[in-house]
Each structure stands twice: as C-alpha cells, then as structure tokens.
Design a protein around this motif. Structure first.
Motif, short mmCIF file in Angstrom:
data_model
loop_
_atom_site.label_atom_id
_atom_site.label_comp_id
_atom_site.label_asym_id
_atom_site.label_seq_id
_atom_site.Cartn_x
_atom_site.Cartn_y
_atom_site.Cartn_z
N LEU A 39 0.83 -1.20 0.00
CA LEU A 39 0.00 0.00 0.00
C LEU A 39 0.87 1.26 0.00
O LEU A 39 2.03 1.21 0.40
CB LEU A 39 -0.92 0.01 1.23
N THR A 40 0.30 2.37 -0.43
CA THR A 40 0.99 3.66 -0.31
C THR A 40 0.82 4.21 1.10
O THR A 40 0.00 3.71 1.88
CB THR A 40 0.42 4.69 -1.30
N ASP A 41 1.58 5.26 1.45
CA ASP A 41 1.47 5.87 2.77
C ASP A 41 0.05 6.37 3.04
O ASP A 41 -0.50 6.15 4.12
CB ASP A 41 2.44 7.07 2.89
N SER A 42 -0.52 7.06 2.07
CA SER A 42 -1.85 7.65 2.28
C SER A 42 -2.91 6.57 2.48
O SER A 42 -3.82 6.73 3.29
CB SER A 42 -2.23 8.56 1.11
N VAL A 43 -2.79 5.44 1.79
CA VAL A 43 -3.75 4.35 1.96
C VAL A 43 -3.51 3.63 3.28
O VAL A 43 -4.45 3.33 4.02
CB VAL A 43 -3.67 3.35 0.78
N ALA A 44 -2.24 3.35 3.60
CA ALA A 44 -1.92 2.66 4.85
C ALA A 44 -2.35 3.47 6.06
O ALA A 44 -2.76 2.92 7.09
CB ALA A 44 -0.42 2.36 4.92
N ASN A 45 -2.28 4.79 5.95
CA ASN A 45 -2.66 5.64 7.08
C ASN A 45 -4.16 5.68 7.29
O ASN A 45 -4.64 6.27 8.28
CB ASN A 45 -2.13 7.07 6.87
N ILE A 46 -4.92 5.03 6.41
CA ILE A 46 -6.36 4.90 6.64
C ILE A 46 -6.61 4.09 7.90
O ILE A 46 -7.56 4.36 8.65
CB ILE A 46 -7.04 4.21 5.43
N PHE A 47 -5.73 3.10 8.17
CA PHE A 47 -5.96 2.21 9.32
C PHE A 47 -5.92 2.96 10.65
O PHE A 47 -6.88 2.86 11.44
CB PHE A 47 -4.97 1.04 9.30
N PRO A 48 -4.84 3.69 10.97
CA PRO A 48 -4.89 4.46 12.22
C PRO A 48 -5.98 5.53 12.20
O PRO A 48 -6.59 5.82 13.24
CB PRO A 48 -3.49 5.09 12.33
N SER A 49 -6.23 6.11 11.04
CA SER A 49 -7.29 7.12 10.95
C SER A 49 -8.65 6.51 11.23
O SER A 49 -9.49 7.10 11.91
CB SER A 49 -7.28 7.78 9.57
#
Length: 396
Positions: A39-49
């Motif tokens: 995944l990209t950073d922006s997609v992976a950061n969906i999880f903590p968000s």
C-alpha cells in the motif's frame, strides 16, 4: 482500611488501562499491513485514521450510556468489543478484514477511554480528589497503558521473525497475545465490586436529542472547548509519531521495517518512563510547570525530526516527544473533569471525542509525506505542538 480497599480496586482498573493500550498497536500494525499488501502511505494511514474516527461517533453517546449502565458496566462492554477486534485478524489478513478489525478496535477503545477515566474518579471518591492527585493517578494509568503500547512492536517483530510460519500468524501473533490479556482484564474487572453513586432521575426525562444537545453545549465553556482541542493535538502527535517514526528512519537511514520498528518501541519506552515519573512529579510540581516542561521537550523533538539526518539525533528526538507527550493527556483530562464535577460523564465523552485527532493528523500526514517526504508529516505534528503552547495559560 478505605485506602487499602481502594488500592485493591485499582488493580483490575489498571489492568484495563493495559487493555486500553492495545489501540496503539495500530501504528506498527499499519506498517506491516502496508508492506504485506503493498500500500501507499496515504492508503496505509487509513488504518490508524479509521481506528480514531470512531471516537468522533461513539464518545459522546458513551457518556450518556454511562448514565444508564454505570461506568463499570460500560468498561466491561468496551472490553468485549476490544476482545472481538483482536480475534478477527487471527483468521486472515486482507484489506477488508483489517478494516473491520481496526474499526472494532476503535469502537471498543472509544467506549473504554470514555468510561475508564471517570471510573478512576469513582474509585477515588468521584471528583473530590484534588486536581494534582487525580492527574497523578490518571498518569499512572497512562503508564500502564504505555507498557502495552511499547510491547506491541516487539511482539510484532518477534512474531515476524520467530513464530513458525505453519501457524499462519507471523506478526499477527501480537493480536493473539493481547486477546488473552483482554479476557483476563474482563474477568478481573467483572468480579471486582465497585460502588458507584446512583442519581435517580426525577421529573420528565429528556430525549436522546435533548441530551446530546445539552452535552455539546458544554463546548461553550471555554476550558472545555480549549481542552478538547488540546486533546486533539495530543493524540494527533501520539498517533503520528507512532505511525511515522519508523518511516522517518527508513527514509533517512535506509534501514528495513523490522529494524525501524524499534523507533515505535523507543517512543513508547520514553512515554512509559514519562508516565511513571509523571505520576510522582505531579504530586510535587504544579500542573502548569510540568506542562510547560513537557511542551518544550516536544518542540525540541519536532526540530530534531525535521532536520535530523543522523541516527542519534532522530532517536533523541523520538525519545523527547515520547517523554514530553506522556503527561499531556492526563493534565488536560483532569483539568476538564474537575472544572465541571457534576457533568463528568458528559465532559469525559467530549474529551474522548477529541481523540478524533488520531484520524485527522495521520490523514494529513499521509498526504504531506506523499508530497514532500516524511518532513511533511513532521510539519503537521509541529502545528499541534504550537497549539499546546497556547494552552499553557489554561492549566492551573
């Protein structure tokens, strides 16, 4: 005798703080999911968000739910939801499964954080304690929570490198271990008697809409509103560092994820040290003095994370933000609770809604890092530090 009974009651309550720390596994877990699923950073950061998005939805209703179920029963419900969230990833790892698991983890933690902090006030005589004493006890709870937080990366690394592949858990063995601890916390709290004040309702009862309106009206009180924003910044920096620290090391030092995962543990090690020492320091120093020291440390850490290119500078910066951010929540939360002791459940719901900052900051940091590298993520966190400087004058 009363003090001894109170201390014994605090044991299962503190184990619940350990369970509260399970939410911080999302930082290292999102990095492993990113690597596994490419995944990209922006997609992976969906999880903590996503985890912290649920604080926006569930925190205030939980404050109302406590008025009906009681604080202990609400904590029990939160533990059950948390246990379920930890069980799901053991059966497989794909994007949808992890979205469901992290959503349930966020919902359970929203319920827990809203109800567990006021439960501490109940055990310590429902708000009759002084600001410093309550802040000190909440900080000790944060110390217990931080133990679970800094253990998570080590357990994930151990699982990724040592667990026999045929078990199919790899780094996800972390979920299995915390699942068992969650069951223990549920049983211990369930068998512990906690006396709560019962305030029978008189006259016509308000509708849910009216209760929600009355609750949100509390944001019209300056100290409640400013503390709400303070908690948004605190948790944004917390989740941001948890998620971004390994990425900074990978970008600047060119090391692997398994090696960089130590950055998350280092953050939580110093956050743990900060919570433990803060539980004693806050009994000696005024809240404001310690708050100023903490924010100054965080400001120095942002400079190190932005400009640092050598390992010792980056590690020092991570340690500084870990120690500095460790007591911000407890001081802010105690400030809000003691400002309106007759509305503690509602104020708690509003304050925990501020953990929605854990959604806002990672999303902004993801876009910023995709655009200009991890320095962009640091800039977003630095904005939160600037706000905390403005909050200093609100601290007694």
């Amino acid at each position: 005798m009363v003090a001894k009974t109170r201390d014994l009651t605090l044991i299962p309550v503190m184990l619940c703080f350990f369970a509260m720390g399970f939410v911080d596994l999302v930082g290292i877990a999102s990095n492993y999911v990113k690597e596994d699923l490419q995944l990209t950073d922006s997609v992976a950061n969906i999880f903590p968000s996503l985890v912290f998005f649920w604080f926006l939805i569930f925190s205030v209703p939980t404050g109302m739910l406590m008025n009906k179920l009681g604080r202990k029963n609400t904590v029990m419900l939160s533990l059950i939801v948390t246990i379920l969230s930890l069980l799901i990833p053991l059966f497989g790892e794909n994007f949808t499964t992890m979205l469901i698991a992290f959503s349930l983890l966020g919902i359970g933690n929203a319920l827990m954080q809203t109800s567990l902090n006021p439960l501490v006030a109940t055990v310590m005589d429902s708000g009759r304690s002084q600001d410093n004493h309550l802040a000190s006890t909440l900080t000790f709870g944060q110390f217990i929570k931080a133990i679970a937080s800094f253990l998570a990366p080590y357990l994930a690394m151990w699982g990724a490198t040592h667990v026999i592949p045929t078990f199919g858990f790899d780094w996800r063995v972390l979920f299995g271990i915390y699942f068992l601890v969650g069951i223990l916390a549920t049983v211990m709290l369930g068998v512990t008697p906690i006396q709560e004040d019962v305030n029978p309702l008189t006259g016509p009862q308000k509708s849910v809409t009216e209760q929600l309106t009355d609750c949100f009206k509390l944001l019209g009180t300056p100290i409640v509103l400013l503390t709400f924003f303070g908690i948004i910044c605190h948790v944004g920096i917390d989740v941001g560092t948890n998620t971004t620290a390994p990425k900074i090391l990978m970008e600047r030092l060119g090391i692997s994820l398994n090696d960089a995962a130590f950055a998350t543990s280092l953050y939580f090690i110093f956050r743990t040290i900060g919570c433990l020492s803060g539980s004693f320091i806050l009994r000696i120093l005024p809240n404001r003095t310690f708050f100023i020291i903490s924010v100054l440390m965080m400001a120095l850490s942002m400079c190190g994370l932005f400009f640092g290119r050598e390992a010792w500078i980056l590690y020092t910066a991570i340690a500084l933000v870990g120690f500095g951010n460790s007591n911000i929540f407890s001081i802010c939360f105690a400030q809000a609770l003691t400002s309106m002791p007759e509305k503690q459940n509602e104020v708690s719901g509003l304050m925990i809604m501020g953990l929605f900052g854990g959604t806002i900051f990672p999303l902004l940091m993801g876009f910023a890092s995709d655009a200009i590298g991890q320095a962009g993520a640091v800039i977003v966190m630095a904005i939160g530090v600037v706000y905390l400087f403005t909050y200093i004058k609100q601290v007694n």
